[in-house]
Design an enzyme around this catalytic site. Structure first.
Site, short mmCIF file in Angstrom:
data_model
loop_
_atom_site.label_atom_id
_atom_site.label_comp_id
_atom_site.label_asym_id
_atom_site.label_seq_id
_atom_site.Cartn_x
_atom_site.Cartn_y
_atom_site.Cartn_z
N ARG A 154 39.49 41.93 45.75
CA ARG A 154 40.05 40.69 46.18
C ARG A 154 39.18 39.63 45.64
O ARG A 154 39.70 38.60 45.09
CB ARG A 154 40.30 40.90 47.28
CG ARG A 154 41.64 41.20 47.96
CD ARG A 154 41.91 40.87 49.68
NE ARG A 154 43.24 41.20 50.03
CZ ARG A 154 44.05 42.09 49.82
NH1 ARG A 154 43.73 43.15 49.27
NH2 ARG A 154 45.40 41.95 50.40
N GLU B 250 36.39 44.74 52.98
CA GLU B 250 35.93 46.09 53.13
C GLU B 250 34.79 46.34 54.00
O GLU B 250 34.58 47.37 54.73
CB GLU B 250 35.70 46.78 51.57
CG GLU B 250 37.24 46.95 51.11
CD GLU B 250 37.56 45.98 50.28
OE1 GLU B 250 36.79 44.71 50.07
OE2 GLU B 250 38.74 46.12 49.56
N HIS C 106 45.72 48.01 37.50
CA HIS C 106 45.99 48.24 38.78
C HIS C 106 47.38 47.28 38.96
O HIS C 106 47.65 46.62 38.13
CB HIS C 106 44.96 47.33 39.69
CG HIS C 106 44.96 47.41 41.16
ND1 HIS C 106 46.12 46.91 41.91
CD2 HIS C 106 44.27 48.38 42.03
CE1 HIS C 106 45.92 47.46 43.21
NE2 HIS C 106 44.69 48.10 43.21
N HIS D 235 40.30 45.28 40.37
CA HIS D 235 40.92 45.01 41.38
C HIS D 235 40.58 44.41 42.52
O HIS D 235 41.31 43.76 43.36
CB HIS D 235 41.62 46.43 42.02
CG HIS D 235 40.68 47.37 42.59
ND1 HIS D 235 40.56 47.08 44.09
CD2 HIS D 235 39.93 48.15 42.55
CE1 HIS D 235 39.97 47.79 44.61
NE2 HIS D 235 39.38 48.64 43.55
N GLU E 90 33.35 59.35 55.02
CA GLU E 90 32.59 58.22 54.10
C GLU E 90 31.87 57.10 54.97
O GLU E 90 32.16 55.72 54.75
CB GLU E 90 33.31 57.59 53.04
CG GLU E 90 32.70 56.94 51.80
CD GLU E 90 33.52 56.42 50.79
OE1 GLU E 90 33.90 57.07 49.89
OE2 GLU E 90 33.90 55.27 50.87
N ASP F 54 36.98 52.31 53.61
CA ASP F 54 36.92 50.77 54.16
C ASP F 54 38.31 49.84 53.79
O ASP F 54 37.90 48.86 53.79
CB ASP F 54 35.88 50.23 53.02
CG ASP F 54 36.18 50.37 51.77
OD1 ASP F 54 37.35 50.80 51.23
OD2 ASP F 54 35.44 49.97 50.96
C1 UD1 Z 1 43.46 47.83 48.32
C2 UD1 Z 1 42.22 47.99 49.40
C3 UD1 Z 1 40.91 48.01 48.97
C4 UD1 Z 1 40.87 49.11 47.64
C5 UD1 Z 1 41.88 49.09 46.87
C6 UD1 Z 1 41.97 50.49 46.12
C7 UD1 Z 1 42.54 46.59 51.39
C8 UD1 Z 1 42.55 45.16 52.01
N1 UD1 Z 1 42.15 46.44 50.07
O1 UD1 Z 1 43.37 46.57 47.61
O2 UD1 Z 1 39.91 48.13 49.77
O3 UD1 Z 1 39.65 49.26 47.16
O4 UD1 Z 1 43.36 49.29 47.54
O5 UD1 Z 1 42.89 50.36 44.83
O6 UD1 Z 1 42.77 47.45 52.38
N2 UD1 Z 1 50.65 47.47 44.43
C9 UD1 Z 1 51.72 48.23 43.92
N3 UD1 Z 1 51.63 49.41 43.86
C10 UD1 Z 1 50.72 50.20 44.34
C11 UD1 Z 1 49.59 49.33 44.97
C12 UD1 Z 1 49.60 48.06 44.81
O7 UD1 Z 1 52.74 47.46 43.48
O8 UD1 Z 1 50.91 51.35 44.32
C13 UD1 Z 1 50.47 46.03 44.55
C14 UD1 Z 1 51.46 45.35 45.47
O9 UD1 Z 1 52.07 44.19 44.98
C15 UD1 Z 1 50.55 45.11 46.75
C16 UD1 Z 1 49.40 44.48 45.68
O10 UD1 Z 1 49.28 45.45 44.64
O11 UD1 Z 1 50.74 44.01 47.51
C17 UD1 Z 1 47.95 44.54 46.44
O12 UD1 Z 1 47.58 45.82 47.25
P1 UD1 Z 1 46.67 45.81 48.54
O13 UD1 Z 1 46.73 47.21 49.34
O14 UD1 Z 1 47.12 44.91 49.43
O15 UD1 Z 1 45.20 45.53 47.91
P2 UD1 Z 1 44.38 46.26 46.84
O16 UD1 Z 1 43.78 45.09 45.87
O17 UD1 Z 1 45.19 47.07 46.02
N1 UDP Z 2 41.55 56.21 39.69
C1 UDP Z 2 42.60 56.66 39.30
N2 UDP Z 2 43.56 56.09 38.44
C2 UDP Z 2 43.15 54.92 37.79
C3 UDP Z 2 41.90 54.30 38.06
C4 UDP Z 2 41.33 54.65 38.88
O1 UDP Z 2 43.11 57.93 39.73
O2 UDP Z 2 44.07 54.56 36.64
C5 UDP Z 2 40.70 56.75 40.39
C6 UDP Z 2 39.36 56.71 40.50
O3 UDP Z 2 38.96 57.75 39.82
C7 UDP Z 2 38.65 56.72 41.77
C8 UDP Z 2 39.52 55.92 42.68
O4 UDP Z 2 41.09 55.98 41.84
O5 UDP Z 2 38.78 57.92 42.46
C9 UDP Z 2 38.95 54.53 42.92
O6 UDP Z 2 40.24 53.75 43.28
P1 UDP Z 2 40.13 51.93 43.16
O7 UDP Z 2 39.09 51.66 42.32
O8 UDP Z 2 41.32 51.61 43.15
O9 UDP Z 2 39.36 51.79 44.59
P2 UDP Z 2 38.22 51.79 45.28
O10 UDP Z 2 37.09 53.05 45.03
O11 UDP Z 2 37.34 50.65 44.87
O12 UDP Z 2 38.30 51.44 46.75
#
Ligand code: UD1
Ligand code: UDP
Length: 386
Positions: free
Chosen positions: A215, A136, A246, A213, A122, A100
């Protein structure tokens, strides 16, 4: 020579990588029928690389799109342009996307523009509230409209798809691949590399594991949750919090303001999947707004309080191991407190249940692809929950 099909997997964030990894590994086991290609958008950078490293996956294409403070527009447009080029070169027979995220939707849309069939791993999870979770829910629905093959993890997700008039023969009930991934990782004896975790007393203290995490929870909702956590650690001597924070700076800022410097709150960087799964296994209680954690924790027999108002994963809520509590400070405090003082309630929720999978989802997905492309006459068996 027997026909081979080129199957390209597209993913970009941590959870997609964890859940797509078993599929990538399964596709690689069948070189007689499948030419596997892996394209990552790298919507996440470090958190994606952690997973690629664990499962030893080397992408054929890495679009490296992540930027600090990226917007939905940034992710969508960069992923679309990057995937356009990859699809032009590779011309796959099938593209697989997962779940998603914005990478998921961009992957499906880019494939559609190239008239390449899409398989959605999924598939069929729904809240039917288009702003929760945001974006999502809409990413799932739109990807579902585009997809030609739907790998629904459970009966409930299949039912949603049927209700939306997706033809029944396009749907395969496979279980969730996250349980395949979990089976690879949880061990009864495990040594954490993280120094903070080495110092945590998992037997003498009750550990609340926290992740946030979403939004729609950024800002005040998260602040409410953190204040409740602080109150709980002040009230219960034997309760400590472990919180892998996160990488999103908008999450980190509020966490540090509310929980920074507290002796009983251990703030750490996101963990690799293996230590995280083993941390869940050792936690007493989990508070999260994550999707994936809602699927994994019930399999490990851990009660989960979900910091959201809706969930697209109702199965464990129905089984009683997961409870939706939102982000109101008093509610979070009360619900967590109840589980800390009421043993009967705690043990009722700590039942181990497996509504989401049996560890064989990736095999069923592979089998369904071979079947659909005429490479086997054997249909995959259907996943049935315990
Ligand atoms: C994204 C997904 C969400 C998913 C989540 C899992 C979208 C819109 N959102 O949200 O569905 O549940 O990932 O964690 O697709 N960042 C880093 N390093 C990383 C990852 C993120 O620095 O490895 C920071 C960056 O500044 C980035 C911000 O986190 O801009 C947000 O990342 P983004 O992918 O936009 O949103 P998530 O909240 O991570
Ligand atoms: N997870 C991880 N390290 C962490 C936190 C979560 O590997 O420090 C794993 C967790 O076991 C799960 C996945 O990340 O499999 C969930 O990711 P997240 O919560 O970022 O995204 P969502 O599932 O909400 O899309």
């Amino acid at each position: 020579m027997a026909k081979k099909i080129k199957v390209m997997t597209v993913f970009g964030t941590r959870p997609e990588a964890i859940k797509m990894a078993p599929v990538v590994l399964e596709l690689k086991k069948h070189p007689e029928s499948i030419i596997p290609v892996v394209a990552v958008t790298a919507q996440h950078r470090e958190m994606l690389d952690q997973v690629l490293h664990l499962f030893q996956i080397k992408p054929d294409y890495d679009l490296n799109i992540m930027a600090a403070g990226q917007t939905l527009f940034d992710i969508t447009t960069k992923a679309m342009h990057g995937l356009d080029k990859v699809l032009t070169v590779e011309k796959p027979d099938l593209v697989l996307v997962h779940g998603d995220t914005t990478t998921t939707f961009a992957g499906a849309l880019a494939s559609y523009y190239h008239q390449v069939p899409v398989g959605h791993v999924e598939a069929g999870l729904r809240t039917y509230n288009k702003y929760s979770p945001f974006p999502e829910e809409m990413n799932r629905q739109l990807t579902g409209r585009i997809a030609d093959l739907h790998f629904a993890p459970t009966d409930t997700s299949e039912k949603n798809l049927l209700q939306e008039h997706i033809p029944a023969d396009q749907i395969f009930v496979t279980g969730n691949t996250v349980i395949d991934a979990l089976h690879h990782t949880v061990q009864d004896s495990f040594d954490f590399e993280d120094e903070t975790l080495q110092g945590v007393d998992f037997t003498g203290k009750r550990i609340i594991l926290v992740t946030t995490h979403r939004r729609e929870n950024l800002g005040e909702p998260m602040r409410h949750v953190y204040k409740a956590l602080r109150q709980l650690t002040e009230e219960f001597d034997d309760v400590e919090v472990v919180f892998p924070v996160h990488k999103n700076p908008k999450v980190r800022e509020v966490v540090n303001e509310e929980l920074g410097g507290l002796e009983k709150v251990h703030l750490i960087d996101p963990l690799d999947y293996e230590p995280f799964a083993n941390l869940m296994h050792r936690a007493h209680l989990i508070l999260t707004d994550s999707g994936g954690v809602q699927e994994e924790a019930p399999a490990l027999g851990k009660p989960v309080l979900v910091l959201r108002d809706t969930t697209e994963r109702p199965e464990a809520v129905e089984a009683g191991t997961v409870k939706l509590i939102g982000t109101n400070r008093e509610r979070v405090y009360e619900e967590a407190r109840r589980l800390l003082v009421d043993d009967a309630e705690y043990h009722r929720m700590a039942e181990s249940v497996n509504p989401y999978g049996d560890g064989h989802a990736a095999e069923r997905i592979l089998q369904a692809i071979l079947y659909r492309y005429g490479l086997t006459e054997e249909k995959p068996d259907r996943f049935t929950a315990e």
